[in-house]
Write an enzyme that holds these catalytic residues in place. Sequence first.
Site, PDB file in Angstrom:
ATOM      1  N   SER A 146       6.609  -2.810  -7.251  1.00  0.00           N
ATOM      2  CA  SER A 146       6.262  -1.812  -6.451  1.00  0.00           C
ATOM      3  C   SER A 146       6.221  -0.588  -7.238  1.00  0.00           C
ATOM      4  O   SER A 146       5.712  -0.499  -8.421  1.00  0.00           O
ATOM      5  CB  SER A 146       6.830  -1.933  -4.982  1.00  0.00           C
ATOM      6  OG  SER A 146       6.134  -1.062  -4.245  1.00  0.00           O
ATOM      7  N   ASP A 309      -0.122  -1.515  -2.741  1.00  0.00           N
ATOM      8  CA  ASP A 309       0.061  -1.607  -1.162  1.00  0.00           C
ATOM      9  C   ASP A 309       0.617  -0.452  -0.343  1.00  0.00           C
ATOM     10  O   ASP A 309       0.733  -0.262   0.683  1.00  0.00           O
ATOM     11  CB  ASP A 309       1.024  -2.783  -0.989  1.00  0.00           C
ATOM     12  CG  ASP A 309       2.496  -2.670  -1.435  1.00  0.00           C
ATOM     13  OD1 ASP A 309       2.694  -1.326  -2.266  1.00  0.00           O
ATOM     14  OD2 ASP A 309       3.323  -3.194  -1.538  1.00  0.00           O
TER      15      ASP A 309
END
Length: 573
Positions: A146, A309
């Site tokens: 991430s 995301d």
Amino acid sequence: MTWQTSYQRWNDFDLLEKELRDKLTEIQSDEQSLEDAFYKNLEFGTGGMRGKLGPGTNRMNIYTIRRAAEGLARYIEKRGEAWKQNGIVIAYDNRHMSQEFAVETAKVLGNHGIKTYVFTSLRPTPVLSYAVRYLYTAGGIVITASHNPPEYNGFKVYNEDGGQLPPAEAGAVIEMVNQIENELEVEAADQAELEAEGLLEWIDEKVDEAYLKELRSVNLNPHITHDAGDDFQVVFTPLHGTANVLVRKGLEQAGFENIHVVAEQAEADPEFSTVASPNPEEHQAFEMAIAQGKEVGADILIGTDPDADRLGVAVPDANGEYQVLTGNQLGALMLDYLLSQHLDLPDNGIMIKTIVTSEFGRTIASYYNIETLDTLTGFKFIGEKVREYERTGEHEFLFGYEESYGFLAKDFARDKDAVQAAVLATELALFWKTKGKTLLQALDTLYQRHGYYMEDLQSIKLDGKQGAEKIQAIMDTFREEKLTEAGGLKVLAVEDYEKSRRQKIDTGEEEEITLPAANVLKFVLEDDCWFCLRPSGTEPKIKFYYGVKSSSKEESQQRLVRLKNAVEEYLPQ
């Protein structure tokens, strides 16, 4: 087993991959570094696995990847032959070793006769979530860390619904992983043989095209782009990550033509060389986008994190300076837009947020007679509820979000989706422009209607074994300290999610919390104020969340400062 024993096992392994052997040699005289690399196995938790790259049992490398993949393979085998045939789809981001880890995972799964579909190049995490559903696989894996620093990577597992593994399923996989005592002995099949046998299949744009078709459903007012989009300027930065192609295509098919990509941050770069942190939650990540925004007179700046995301947004204020919205603010604006523009809101509609997300969203949903559900922190819990409601029909999912810049408007993906969010946020900004307002002015309208909600987040980073012990000491301090007030605000209740109990302070009465157990403490204060402590599940941090409300901006700001100062006084030195 001591860390010295684990280290010696690695050092004696003749077939150790050369680069790892070289790095192990570099630190062989640094006892502290060796201990940190070997004092435990890198934890495979409910969110998968994330850690620093390098040699050692507590690091991300091909051997710890193989261990995780072997555990998942045994879990799939236990579920039956049909699961093996349905297979697993694997995506990866732009980080160091991501593609190599994806292939190693496929080789371990293939060794068990489990088919894998692997993307030919990097893809956003939400596309992986969608691909699981599109290909009807038994699950999915994305290799990503991430928005962590460049020295990290990770391994995240998805179930057959395209959602991150909920606790029960994750627990079963964790049990299998923990049974593997020696990661150096995990067998991996030959890649060429797997390809020849059809057990490793490479996939490319076919999934993207299907995803983009679904993405059209995010647009609520497609006509406004046609009518008023000609002079609407968008600046977009993928922050060196995976979102560049799909976000641009999503915006273009929605009718937005004036899309300016920050060229220096458009190329995938595992070092994230132009930012201190590739995190759209942080203002510094928008510095280049802000400069370009001023050049072109941008109406909105959008930025995605490396695996796409999370979405961050910045918009101009009255002085022409760009302000980065918080995740809570952007979520509130999206929610109000979705509900206000919905032609026929269902009686059983529901909005889902996490326990550390602002109460602003609950108030907005209530204004439209829509129910709100709280989940634990982590979008997997939101995805789990979406699946449950799809199956039972009890509720119709309308929107899900969390304060850490994760949003989901349409459930064709089952994880937070920055591609969806980018399209929605851009349409939202254009909608308000047609009303003569910026998003900041629209936000102020909501504050005037519902009250001035303000939030803040403080993260304390504590690395290594000693850091983990300090984090637990902080949690113990707040569990043992019987707080009755904080920052001049009365404590009404304490919610201990590890014990699944909510205790009212004035009566001592206890209630059960019907959520999975988690090491989280939340203090509920008067006047809709609160604060919460939560050790991060993916980084060596403890996070302090704060939320306040009042009838004015000034009073809310003052309350927030007083509350933060009061909580910091209790931190152990």
